[in-house]
Design an enzyme around this catalytic site. Structure first.
Site, mmCIF file in Angstrom:
data_model
loop_
_atom_site.group_PDB
_atom_site.id
_atom_site.type_symbol
_atom_site.label_atom_id
_atom_site.label_comp_id
_atom_site.label_asym_id
_atom_site.label_seq_id
_atom_site.Cartn_x
_atom_site.Cartn_y
_atom_site.Cartn_z
ATOM 1 N N LYS A 226 0.858 -1.187 0.000
ATOM 2 C CA LYS A 226 0.000 0.000 0.000
ATOM 3 C C LYS A 226 0.891 1.232 0.000
ATOM 4 O O LYS A 226 1.698 1.430 0.901
ATOM 5 C CB LYS A 226 -0.902 -0.005 1.233
ATOM 6 N N ARG B 298 -10.700 10.017 2.100
ATOM 7 C CA ARG B 298 -10.541 10.690 3.397
ATOM 8 C C ARG B 298 -11.621 11.742 3.592
ATOM 9 O O ARG B 298 -12.033 12.001 4.720
ATOM 10 C CB ARG B 298 -9.127 11.261 3.518
ATOM 11 N N LYS C 267 1.171 9.870 5.640
ATOM 12 C CA LYS C 267 1.347 8.523 6.187
ATOM 13 C C LYS C 267 2.637 7.878 5.686
ATOM 14 O O LYS C 267 2.743 6.659 5.626
ATOM 15 C CB LYS C 267 0.113 7.676 5.840
ATOM 16 N N GLU D 27 7.421 -6.783 1.023
ATOM 17 C CA GLU D 27 6.232 -6.624 1.878
ATOM 18 C C GLU D 27 5.252 -7.784 1.660
ATOM 19 O O GLU D 27 4.698 -8.329 2.614
ATOM 20 C CB GLU D 27 5.513 -5.299 1.555
ATOM 21 N N LYS E 177 -2.255 -1.474 -3.856
ATOM 22 C CA LYS E 177 -3.091 -0.273 -3.808
ATOM 23 C C LYS E 177 -2.245 0.979 -3.867
ATOM 24 O O LYS E 177 -1.245 1.032 -3.151
ATOM 25 C CB LYS E 177 -3.840 -0.332 -2.485
ATOM 26 N N SER F 111 -10.246 5.694 -4.386
ATOM 27 C CA SER F 111 -11.179 6.810 -4.567
ATOM 28 C C SER F 111 -10.713 7.802 -5.624
ATOM 29 O O SER F 111 -11.514 8.240 -6.462
ATOM 30 C CB SER F 111 -11.391 7.508 -3.226
ATOM 31 N N TYR G 249 -15.257 1.410 -6.650
ATOM 32 C CA TYR G 249 -16.526 2.114 -6.429
ATOM 33 C C TYR G 249 -17.420 2.020 -7.662
ATOM 34 O O TYR G 249 -18.588 2.349 -7.603
ATOM 35 C CB TYR G 249 -16.253 3.577 -6.050
HETATM 36 C C1 PBG Z 1 -7.485 3.437 5.744
HETATM 37 C C2 PBG Z 1 -7.772 3.244 4.310
HETATM 38 C C3 PBG Z 1 -7.576 4.182 3.292
HETATM 39 C C4 PBG Z 1 -8.118 3.626 2.149
HETATM 40 C C5 PBG Z 1 -8.596 2.352 2.472
HETATM 41 N N1 PBG Z 1 -8.352 2.126 3.820
HETATM 42 C C6 PBG Z 1 -7.057 5.571 3.330
HETATM 43 C C7 PBG Z 1 -5.723 5.834 3.828
HETATM 44 O O1 PBG Z 1 -4.864 4.953 3.970
HETATM 45 O O2 PBG Z 1 -5.497 7.011 4.161
HETATM 46 C C8 PBG Z 1 -8.171 4.337 0.823
HETATM 47 C C9 PBG Z 1 -9.204 3.874 -0.131
HETATM 48 C C10 PBG Z 1 -9.529 4.822 -1.221
HETATM 49 O O3 PBG Z 1 -8.875 5.870 -1.432
HETATM 50 O O4 PBG Z 1 -10.492 4.517 -1.929
HETATM 51 N N2 PBG Z 1 -6.452 2.767 6.319
#
Ligand code: PBG
Length: 332
Positions: A201, A211, A225, A241, A256, A282, A321
């Protein structure tokens, strides 16, 4: 050269001439079974739109049940639930995550009660919906502390499993959490609950609209992050990983975002041969929706093409989505 000198000897276009022929030789096909539908759940009775994700709503628990029913009808195998936590329930340590009566647990129980196993329920394991600072773990002296966070995530995973979810999906990127979560689930008698590890990720700008949807953006503020999510510069590290998560007991791994990680999806599938999921996040969704709303591209075709190439890269399943609108078109 062809014996009679015709040019060119090989004509790949022959196989592109007719629609039936293109279909017959297609190497990749997309089906509703390839899609997982992420849902946002909030308190209250009605749905509210997410402005940065046109077509996506925050659903009441009852709305989530109806969406789950629709998923089952459309042949979408699973939903992924994301709670929108009321600000008053957020805290520094995200302790609301451990309350078996919290929103996501109530949603899981209600969906299981009404649909049982007709549709899979996947729940995120991470603290960001519950923390005042919007991080996925415990923040101390400006650092996200790993091992202490992992202990809490284990308890969160057990709480979610006891509510009835089929799959827990650690999305937090702490080190060593998959093994500990597996151990905690087994110790709680939840050997059947599977782990979908967000193994690779990346710290991505493409999570912005998510968010917004869950209300962690304001909390996170200017923070990022990058001390736990991966640097998009790295590919070999993604393989390491994934190797760790597989060794620790992950049943499925996730990469992701999707469209910015096609090379990673490809390598993960080839090198490990494990069920490999990709999350079309998203921002990937919103970019297509925004361009389509402006008439700059054909939204449905762009969505289909992006999903198809994610699958071509090696994904077995895609969180998107677009799941309901794409699946709807397929069953029509
Ligand atoms: C939270 C999480 C996130 C997403 C899925 N789980 C956001 C992040 O890590 O800040 C993102 C999914 C998306 O953008 O559709 N741990």
């Amino acid at each position: 050269m062809h014996p009679f000198g015709s040019f060119p000897a090989t004509r790949p276009r022959r196989l592109r001439r007719h629609e039936w022929l293109r279909r017959a030789v297609a190497e990749t096909a997309l089906a509703p079974a390839d899609l997982i539908w992420p849902l946002f759940v909030h308190e209250g009775r009605s749905a509210t739109p997410v402005p940065s994700m046109p077509g996506v709503e925050r659903l009441a628990v009852e709305g989530a049940v109806r969406a789950a029913e629709e998923a089952a009808k459309l042949g979408i195998p699973a939903i992924a639930l994301f709670p929108v936590t009321e600000p008053k329930l957020k805290s520094d340590d995200g302790r609301q995550a451990l309350d078996g009566e919290n929103l996501v647990c109530r949603a899981v129980r209600e969906i299981r009660r009404r649909l049982d196993d007709a549709v899979g329920i996947i729940c995120d394991v991470a603290l960001d919906p519950y923390t005042t600072h919007g991080h996925d773990g415990i923040l101390r002296d400006g650092q996200i502390v790993n091992d202490e966070t992992v202990e809490i995530l284990c308890r969160q995973a057990v709480v979610l499993a006891e509510a009835g979810c089929h799959v827990v999906a650690p999305s937090d990127m702490m080190d060593g959490r998959v093994g500990k979560i597996r151990w905690a689930l087994d110790a709680a008698g939840r050997q059947d609950v599977a782990i979908l590890a967000y193994a690779a990720k990346y710290a991505s700008a493409f999570y912005g609209p998510f968010r917004d949807a869950v209300g962690s953006k304001a909390a996170l503020g200017a923070g990022d992050k990058r001390t736990y999510q991966m640097d998009p510069a790295n590919a070999d590290e993604a393989i390491r990983e994934v190797a760790l998560d597989v060794a620790e007991g992950a049943d499925m791994v996730m990469v992701k975002p999707a469209l910015t990680s096609l090379d990673i999806i490809h390598r993960v599938k080839r090198e490990f041969g494990v069920p490999t999921f990709a999350y079309q996040v998203s921002g990937e969704y919103s970019m297509i929706k925004a361009a389509a709303a402006n008439g700059w591209l054909d939204g449905r075709r762009a969505a289909l093409e992006s999903l198809l190439v994610i699958k071509r890269a090696g994904a077995d399943c895609i969180l998107t989505y677009f799941a309901p609108e794409i699946a709807r078109g397929m069953s029509a």
